[in-house]
Design a protein around this motif. Sequence first.
Motif: not given
Length: 727
Positions: A107-123
């Motif tokens: 869902e989130l990668t439809g709005m943000l880049s995969a790199k940004e979503v990874s940072a969101f989930l991790a941090s």
Amino acid sequence: MPMEDRPQDAAWGGNEGGVEGTQRLDLTEAAPPTTVTVEEMADGAVHDAEGADVEEPRLVAAGDGGEGLREIEALYGRQLSKAKDRVSRWRAMQVKEAFRIGDLWTELTGMLSAKEVSAFLASECQIPRRDVARYVRLAKTLGDQRELFVETGVAVSVLLDLAGQDEFVRNEAIKMIEAGRSLQAKELRGLKRDIGLARAANEGKLDESRARDLKNAAATKARGAANAWLASLEVLANEVIALSELDRSVSVAGTALDRVSKLAEAAAKLVAEFPIIAGTDFATSSELARSRPDRGSWKKVDAALRRIAQREVFIEEHYQRPRTTLLAFDHYLVWDLAWVFGYNEDTRPDAAMKRMREAGDVPLDTRAQPGRVRAETIRRPTVLEICAGAGGEALGLDAAGFRHLGLVEIDRDAAATLQANRPEWPVIHDDLRGLDLAAYEGVDLLAGGVPCQPYSAAGERRGAHDERDLFPEALRLIRQLKPKAVMLENVTGVLQVSNSVNRLRILSEITSLGYDAEWRILEGPDFGLPQKRHRAILVGFQPGIMHRFRWPQPFETPAPTVGEALRDLMAAGGWPHVDAWVEKASGYAPTLIGGSQKKMGIDLAQAKSRESWIKIGVNPSGRATGAPGPDAPANHLPRLTLRMMARIQDFPDEWQFQGSDLQVFRQIANAFPPRMAHAVGASIVRALTGSEIDLAAALKAPKPVRGRLNLAALRARTPLEDVDERA
């Protein structure tokens, strides 16, 4: 007789003096203290943990011994069944949530880049970085079997491992689960190995095990040879130790020389075998020399063995009174050989720590030694500071143990303040944008308080859309300089929802560069600051360091109030009511604001914080040129002088600001308080060196102000010769 009316000795749990033939059953460890009868349990008088908020009972028997035991076992069985149902529901819920994380990724990668979503989930969501990709893979590869896994309640750890296997292993594992197996993680490894063997046979792959067997046999033999060589060396070393303990008055002739000859033969054999076992360049390897800079080394071991082989084990000692010469054993040989087995001549813990650090290891202190205010390091870690301002952060990092290689500051007056107070600091008065700082590559820490106005309420929180935003420049420098650690400080607005996307871009960029990073908000009063100053800190490290970092812990003792912190300055003009003011000023100051160059006046507060200032007895409009005088009334609402503002920001009283009053006010208000920077800096030093300090003691230690000589004060002193004349 009801159970509670029976003598205590007749109850289950003992048969001393109890009913004849009663079986002993001790449930003391298995059940809570409340006592009820079996009949009460059977009647449902006691509910389980989900039915009522009551204390679970202790089960004791009433009636016939055998029948009571069977009833107790049946009751326990029902309790266990309920527990099993609860665990099963919990496991099913965990499986659902694991798949939902993968769905959230999509869902989130439809709005943000995969790199940004990874940072969101991790941090932001605190999912271990390694597991983020595993959850995504789980939803992609096993999503079709979601209902099966929920129904069977497969452990999430097993599912995450299963998602990473190839198709053959996944299919076999799914068949096992469908057949009712409770799959374990170790079984996946066995499946992978055995299925791999079958595939290799079916596909006609070459059997590599034969060559592997030879390599394993050779390695085993080599280890055996090395162990035998070390055993022989240990025997030799013990003989050397025994020989070294001979009294110096004993003649070296006779028995001693015979022993030396035997040692020489053994040493010669070890010297000959050494290059066969370890290689000809092992002892002189430059890599080994760099990794073991302490006094011992394999090169010295080889040299010691050669000396023993040549019978060069005694040295002459000359004495003047009486004039004589004695032969004494060279004790360095003992330590050169003992070094192989981990011994060192200096066995003190601090010496051992020093040797480890010199060798590149990082022994981690888990507790600070009381009173230690400086980290114990081989060298001071280095820092390049950007957006240095008037030196608040620089003072804190210097006190934490960092050595400044450069301080970049665009503002002329702030740069002058740095140079006036610390001439030895290499101040770079320049615009950070596009500035070439390649000469600082490899610095230990890149730090800075990038402009906060783009993320503050006063700056309209335009974030990345504000021309003053310098986070992109900080990221450029991280990419270029590759520091071991990063510390960027800003207002808490950077963590606001409106700045979430930009914050994730910053995190994703740092993590893509290989850094482990996280944000945290620190509060000034937690570290002794008399000001409610909240700062958002981003700390990041190169791989392999973050596990040694922990955020500084708030002090147990409260910070001084504004009145306590400013009493002497407020009383300097002779105000007779200063004690009453101190009592009124019994709180913490709101955050000092006004660091923006766009602010054209000196005012401590916006509309929301004016009442907070007035409540603690301070007029936030403008500033005072001095403390209240003796004629100031008791109800006087004093303004703060610039020096008072600087003290609230934790600047030393000796710190001399340069520029107009407005520029000085901006420098003070824009600063990162030294004690807050000191606290974070000490934690970073610990992560880099392993050495922990007593932070509370360190923050109480005075910060040295190593400025230019105060020539005016020197000229005012009475010459020494005049003092002598008056005496």
